[in-house]
Write a protein that holds these residues in place. Sequence first.
Motif, PDB file in Angstrom:
ATOM      1  N   GLY A  62       0.801  -1.222   0.000  1.00 50.28           N
ATOM      2  CA  GLY A  62       0.000   0.000   0.000  1.00 50.28           C
ATOM      3  C   GLY A  62       0.832   1.269   0.000  1.00 50.28           C
ATOM      4  O   GLY A  62       0.346   2.337  -0.381  1.00 50.28           O
ATOM      5  N   LEU A  63       2.079   1.178   0.403  1.00 46.29           N
ATOM      6  CA  LEU A  63       2.968   2.347   0.401  1.00 46.29           C
ATOM      7  C   LEU A  63       3.532   2.654  -0.987  1.00 46.29           C
ATOM      8  O   LEU A  63       3.999   3.760  -1.227  1.00 46.29           O
ATOM      9  CB  LEU A  63       4.126   2.141   1.382  1.00 46.29           C
ATOM     10  N   ILE A  64       3.479   1.684  -1.866  1.00 43.07           N
ATOM     11  CA  ILE A  64       3.989   1.882  -3.228  1.00 43.07           C
ATOM     12  C   ILE A  64       2.984   2.740  -3.988  1.00 43.07           C
ATOM     13  O   ILE A  64       1.782   2.471  -3.934  1.00 43.07           O
ATOM     14  CB  ILE A  64       4.166   0.519  -3.943  1.00 43.07           C
ATOM     15  N   PRO A  65       3.442   3.763  -4.678  1.00 43.12           N
ATOM     16  CA  PRO A  65       2.495   4.576  -5.459  1.00 43.12           C
ATOM     17  C   PRO A  65       1.665   3.702  -6.401  1.00 43.12           C
ATOM     18  O   PRO A  65       2.199   2.891  -7.148  1.00 43.12           O
ATOM     19  CB  PRO A  65       3.406   5.530  -6.239  1.00 43.12           C
ATOM     20  N   GLY A  66       0.372   3.846  -6.303  1.00 41.05           N
ATOM     21  CA  GLY A  66      -0.543   3.053  -7.121  1.00 41.05           C
ATOM     22  C   GLY A  66      -0.783   1.657  -6.581  1.00 41.05           C
ATOM     23  O   GLY A  66      -1.514   0.880  -7.179  1.00 41.05           O
ATOM     24  N   GLY A  67      -0.206   1.325  -5.445  1.00 42.84           N
ATOM     25  CA  GLY A  67      -0.310  -0.025  -4.897  1.00 42.84           C
ATOM     26  C   GLY A  67      -1.490  -0.245  -3.977  1.00 42.84           C
ATOM     27  O   GLY A  67      -1.694  -1.350  -3.481  1.00 42.84           O
ATOM     28  N   LYS A  68      -2.265   0.802  -3.733  1.00 41.14           N
ATOM     29  CA  LYS A  68      -3.369   0.703  -2.778  1.00 41.14           C
ATOM     30  C   LYS A  68      -4.371  -0.387  -3.175  1.00 41.14           C
ATOM     31  O   LYS A  68      -4.808  -1.166  -2.335  1.00 41.14           O
ATOM     32  CB  LYS A  68      -4.070   2.055  -2.666  1.00 41.14           C
ATOM     33  N   PHE A  69      -4.737  -0.447  -4.457  1.00 42.83           N
ATOM     34  CA  PHE A  69      -5.709  -1.458  -4.872  1.00 42.83           C
ATOM     35  C   PHE A  69      -5.112  -2.865  -4.800  1.00 42.83           C
ATOM     36  O   PHE A  69      -5.760  -3.800  -4.354  1.00 42.83           O
ATOM     37  CB  PHE A  69      -6.239  -1.187  -6.290  1.00 42.83           C
ATOM     38  N   ILE A  70      -3.853  -2.993  -5.196  1.00 46.36           N
ATOM     39  CA  ILE A  70      -3.189  -4.298  -5.129  1.00 46.36           C
ATOM     40  C   ILE A  70      -3.057  -4.743  -3.666  1.00 46.36           C
ATOM     41  O   ILE A  70      -3.185  -5.928  -3.354  1.00 46.36           O
ATOM     42  CB  ILE A  70      -1.808  -4.250  -5.822  1.00 46.36           C
ATOM     43  N   ALA A  71      -2.854  -3.788  -2.760  1.00 46.20           N
ATOM     44  CA  ALA A  71      -2.718  -4.098  -1.334  1.00 46.20           C
ATOM     45  C   ALA A  71      -4.004  -4.684  -0.759  1.00 46.20           C
ATOM     46  O   ALA A  71      -3.978  -5.361   0.274  1.00 46.20           O
ATOM     47  CB  ALA A  71      -2.327  -2.846  -0.566  1.00 46.20           C
ATOM     48  N   TRP A  72      -5.115  -4.448  -1.438  1.00 42.33           N
ATOM     49  CA  TRP A  72      -6.404  -4.977  -0.985  1.00 42.33           C
ATOM     50  C   TRP A  72      -6.372  -6.504  -0.981  1.00 42.33           C
ATOM     51  O   TRP A  72      -6.977  -7.133  -0.111  1.00 42.33           O
ATOM     52  CB  TRP A  72      -7.515  -4.454  -1.900  1.00 42.33           C
TER      53      TRP A  72
END
Length: 184
Positions: A93-103
């Motif tokens: 989730g800390l990676i830019p654009g990673g919020k959805f993948i972090a789900w």
Amino acid sequence: MQTLWKSGTNKAFRGSVAQLIIGLVGGLLGGAAVLTGMFGLVFVVALANIAAYVYFIMGITEMKKAAVGSTLEAATQRLYIAIIVAVVGVLIGLIPGGKFIAWIPSLASYILFWTGYAMIKNTAVDANAKLGGQKLCSAALLSLIGVVIALIPVVGAIVTLVLSIVAIVFTIQGWKALAQSNLE
């Protein structure tokens, strides 16, 4: 082993509750950070979340050591894996654009927490451990539902907030009961 079990449950209690509260506050502040451009705040909340998970895993590690050969051994192993998967989700989730993948790891971790707590509920001999497992299983299920509902804009955020607050209450009750249990 009983002393190690008590120490572990107390650490897991503190780490778990801290993580849930930080996650709740982080969710509320995350929206504000997006609106105001204060993305450093998201990073600080993520670090606090990881610190809570570290304390949580320290407790679960002690519980695992104490539970070797008992009916709760597999449950503590499942919870240990759940925490690792959850931390991976926070880091992604800390990676830019990673919020959805972090789900994805977040969802997986809640499933692991839910099944791990269900294992405690179903295999514990001690009545306090069974009660603790039941409360924690309910809290994890509410959190799991919240993770899915959070995908719905606006309404999902409100429902998830309510579910998170109830989950925190159940988590406190569950870990208190577990902390009063005897390893059998």
